[in-house]
Design a protein around this motif. Sequence first.
Motif, mmCIF file in Angstrom:
data_model
loop_
_atom_site.group_PDB
_atom_site.id
_atom_site.type_symbol
_atom_site.label_atom_id
_atom_site.label_comp_id
_atom_site.label_asym_id
_atom_site.label_seq_id
_atom_site.Cartn_x
_atom_site.Cartn_y
_atom_site.Cartn_z
ATOM 1 N N TYR A 128 0.922 -1.315 -0.017
ATOM 2 C CA TYR A 128 0.045 0.088 -0.078
ATOM 3 C C TYR A 128 0.837 1.151 -0.115
ATOM 4 C CZ TYR A 128 0.852 0.565 5.088
ATOM 5 O OH TYR A 128 1.627 0.681 6.254
ATOM 6 N N GLN A 129 0.522 2.427 -0.461
ATOM 7 C CA GLN A 129 1.023 3.732 -0.436
ATOM 8 C C GLN A 129 0.953 4.496 0.849
ATOM 9 O OE1 GLN A 129 2.307 5.160 -4.198
ATOM 10 N NE2 GLN A 129 3.174 2.890 -3.771
ATOM 11 N N ILE A 130 2.132 5.302 0.904
ATOM 12 C CA ILE A 130 2.027 6.161 2.026
ATOM 13 C C ILE A 130 2.662 7.366 1.445
ATOM 14 C CG2 ILE A 130 1.981 4.689 3.994
ATOM 15 C CD1 ILE A 130 4.931 5.416 4.469
ATOM 16 N N LYS A 131 2.053 8.594 1.955
ATOM 17 C CA LYS A 131 2.506 9.974 1.536
ATOM 18 C C LYS A 131 3.702 10.413 2.391
ATOM 19 C CE LYS A 131 0.686 13.980 1.952
ATOM 20 N NZ LYS A 131 -0.237 15.283 1.606
ATOM 21 N N ILE A 132 4.802 10.804 1.651
ATOM 22 C CA ILE A 132 6.087 11.306 2.602
ATOM 23 C C ILE A 132 6.359 12.693 2.338
ATOM 24 C CG2 ILE A 132 8.660 10.941 3.061
ATOM 25 C CD1 ILE A 132 6.950 8.510 4.199
ATOM 26 N N VAL A 133 6.804 13.635 3.075
ATOM 27 C CA VAL A 133 7.239 14.925 2.551
ATOM 28 C C VAL A 133 8.449 14.944 2.837
ATOM 29 C CG1 VAL A 133 7.009 17.387 3.197
ATOM 30 C CG2 VAL A 133 4.950 15.867 3.409
ATOM 31 N N CYS A 134 9.373 15.307 1.817
ATOM 32 C CA CYS A 134 10.765 15.186 1.622
ATOM 33 C C CYS A 134 11.417 16.316 2.800
ATOM 34 C CB CYS A 134 11.269 15.586 0.323
ATOM 35 S SG CYS A 134 12.844 15.424 0.186
ATOM 36 N N PRO A 135 12.385 15.727 3.605
ATOM 37 C CA PRO A 135 12.808 16.652 4.623
ATOM 38 C C PRO A 135 13.908 17.681 3.852
ATOM 39 C CG PRO A 135 13.233 14.374 5.115
ATOM 40 C CD PRO A 135 12.757 14.403 3.927
ATOM 41 N N HIS A 136 14.319 17.467 2.725
ATOM 42 C CA HIS A 136 15.113 18.342 1.845
ATOM 43 C C HIS A 136 14.338 19.205 1.175
ATOM 44 C CE1 HIS A 136 18.776 19.785 -0.054
ATOM 45 N NE2 HIS A 136 17.952 19.569 -1.367
ATOM 46 N N CYS A 137 13.758 18.928 0.109
ATOM 47 C CA CYS A 137 13.105 19.612 -0.978
ATOM 48 C C CYS A 137 11.650 19.874 -0.602
ATOM 49 C CB CYS A 137 13.168 19.220 -2.377
ATOM 50 S SG CYS A 137 12.024 17.682 -2.685
ATOM 51 N N GLU A 138 10.952 19.371 0.369
ATOM 52 C CA GLU A 138 9.813 19.328 1.022
ATOM 53 C C GLU A 138 8.530 19.357 -0.019
ATOM 54 O OE1 GLU A 138 9.777 23.482 2.969
ATOM 55 O OE2 GLU A 138 11.167 22.842 4.471
ATOM 56 N N GLN A 139 8.974 18.582 -0.994
ATOM 57 C CA GLN A 139 7.869 17.938 -1.797
ATOM 58 C C GLN A 139 7.341 16.765 -1.429
ATOM 59 O OE1 GLN A 139 8.117 18.662 -6.344
ATOM 60 N NE2 GLN A 139 10.034 19.394 -6.161
ATOM 61 N N ASP A 140 5.945 16.423 -1.631
ATOM 62 C CA ASP A 140 5.310 15.211 -1.471
ATOM 63 C C ASP A 140 5.707 14.025 -2.506
ATOM 64 O OD1 ASP A 140 4.152 16.677 0.458
ATOM 65 O OD2 ASP A 140 2.108 16.600 -0.568
ATOM 66 N N PHE A 141 5.988 12.939 -2.191
ATOM 67 C CA PHE A 141 6.199 11.943 -2.753
ATOM 68 C C PHE A 141 5.486 10.638 -2.025
ATOM 69 C CE2 PHE A 141 9.956 11.781 -0.347
ATOM 70 C CZ PHE A 141 10.047 10.527 -0.128
ATOM 71 N N GLN A 142 5.188 9.612 -3.119
ATOM 72 C CA GLN A 142 4.467 8.456 -2.401
ATOM 73 C C GLN A 142 5.580 7.214 -2.488
ATOM 74 O OE1 GLN A 142 0.930 7.469 -2.194
ATOM 75 N NE2 GLN A 142 0.510 9.944 -2.225
ATOM 76 N N THR A 143 5.402 6.445 -1.430
ATOM 77 C CA THR A 143 6.257 5.232 -1.218
ATOM 78 C C THR A 143 5.691 3.894 -0.860
ATOM 79 O OG1 THR A 143 8.553 4.510 -0.569
ATOM 80 C CG2 THR A 143 7.076 5.511 1.160
ATOM 81 N N SER A 144 6.007 2.949 -1.139
ATOM 82 C CA SER A 144 5.193 1.542 -0.671
ATOM 83 C C SER A 144 5.532 0.865 0.522
ATOM 84 C CB SER A 144 5.482 0.586 -1.736
ATOM 85 O OG SER A 144 4.720 0.946 -3.149
ATOM 86 N N ARG A 145 4.610 0.546 1.311
ATOM 87 C CA ARG A 145 4.846 -0.337 2.364
ATOM 88 C C ARG A 145 4.399 -1.782 2.236
ATOM 89 N NH1 ARG A 145 6.455 2.627 7.040
ATOM 90 N NH2 ARG A 145 6.948 0.878 7.798
ATOM 91 N N VAL A 146 4.824 -2.803 2.964
ATOM 92 C CA VAL A 146 3.926 -3.916 3.229
ATOM 93 C C VAL A 146 3.058 -3.981 4.322
ATOM 94 C CG1 VAL A 146 4.232 -6.755 3.537
ATOM 95 C CG2 VAL A 146 5.882 -5.089 2.028
ATOM 96 N N ARG A 147 1.685 -4.444 3.914
ATOM 97 C CA ARG A 147 0.673 -4.524 4.878
ATOM 98 C C ARG A 147 1.028 -5.192 6.027
ATOM 99 N NH1 ARG A 147 -3.846 -2.331 2.479
ATOM 100 N NH2 ARG A 147 -3.951 -2.392 0.041
ATOM 101 N N PRO A 148 0.624 -4.512 7.384
ATOM 102 C CA PRO A 148 1.224 -5.052 8.629
ATOM 103 C C PRO A 148 0.710 -6.656 8.788
ATOM 104 C CG PRO A 148 0.395 -2.849 8.863
ATOM 105 C CD PRO A 148 0.198 -3.241 7.402
ATOM 106 N N SER A 149 -0.701 -7.019 8.301
ATOM 107 C CA SER A 149 -0.962 -8.413 8.404
ATOM 108 C C SER A 149 -0.388 -9.355 7.587
ATOM 109 C CB SER A 149 -2.528 -8.294 7.711
ATOM 110 O OG SER A 149 -2.571 -7.832 6.331
ATOM 111 N N LEU A 150 0.620 -8.735 6.460
ATOM 112 C CA LEU A 150 1.303 -9.808 5.678
ATOM 113 C C LEU A 150 2.890 -9.714 6.041
ATOM 114 C CD1 LEU A 150 -0.292 -8.816 2.385
ATOM 115 C CD2 LEU A 150 -0.679 -10.935 3.582
ATOM 116 N N LYS A 151 3.167 -9.140 7.476
ATOM 117 C CA LYS A 151 4.463 -8.905 7.514
ATOM 118 C C LYS A 151 5.213 -10.224 8.557
ATOM 119 C CE LYS A 151 5.565 -4.151 7.653
ATOM 120 N NZ LYS A 151 5.779 -2.945 8.507
ATOM 121 N N LYS A 152 4.325 -11.406 8.449
ATOM 122 C CA LYS A 152 4.723 -12.272 9.411
ATOM 123 C C LYS A 152 5.908 -13.055 8.642
ATOM 124 C CE LYS A 152 3.019 -16.069 12.325
ATOM 125 N NZ LYS A 152 3.972 -15.854 13.477
ATOM 126 N N ALA A 153 7.125 -13.204 9.411
ATOM 127 C CA ALA A 153 8.386 -13.986 8.946
ATOM 128 C C ALA A 153 8.255 -15.284 8.911
ATOM 129 C CB ALA A 153 9.378 -13.339 9.647
#
Length: 236
Positions: free
Chosen positions: A7-32
């Motif tokens: 799923y995607q989350i929005k990040i505000v860049c600490p350097h240029c302060e523009q928004d961008f999207q990055t992916s994460r794995v759903r918590p329910s699917l994080k079982k090693a």
Amino acid sequence: MELEPLYQIKIVCPHCEQDFQTSRVRPSLKKAIRTDSDFCAYYKNENPDFYVVRVCPHCGFTSTEHSTVQLSDQQNKLFKEKIGNRWQSREYGGHRSWEDALETYKLGLLCAQSIGEKERVISSLLQHIAWMYRYQGNEEQELRFLQFSLDSYIRVYELEGVGANNAKLLYLIGELHRRIGNFHEAVRWFSRVINDKKIMDAAMIRASREQWAVLREQMLAKDISLPEEMQGASSS
């Protein structure tokens, strides 16, 4: 219908302060399915460790959730001089291959070093790079980065000292020494976790005892003389 693992989350860049999207794995699917003794985890499907690092496509600033949130003018300047001015826009926001994940960790390391990031962040990035090589069975590069990571974790210890919450750090330093083959050093660090009465972290004490036993067997198998504290049958 099978759940999309990312799923995607929005990040505000600490350097240029523009928004961008990055992916994460759903918590329910994080079982090693299994985890190594230095916390490297293996997953049946998407590996969450491939998505730890966030790369701003606009300026190239790369961070993790533990990185510095607000950069000083000096840090912005250092990043721009060393990395930002040479950045060619790349997109890491979607699914990541092993190669993509390795690239993001190495970018993260370069950024962290360029701005003088917290040593703990650098240690973790170095350790994750070692794991990336372990996933591929590249032992030479894995051991190289485990050594870099170990050196960095020792700097963390020297900066922070030992507190009740640092049992995991002491254990990890011992375990990385063991993996690299510094057996006598490993004994010393595991002993601290086992014998320091201020340490109350039962899980890390137990893990240190387990790895102490593994280490003892390794040393006997290689005909390496056991240090005095290991002459008995066990660590207890």
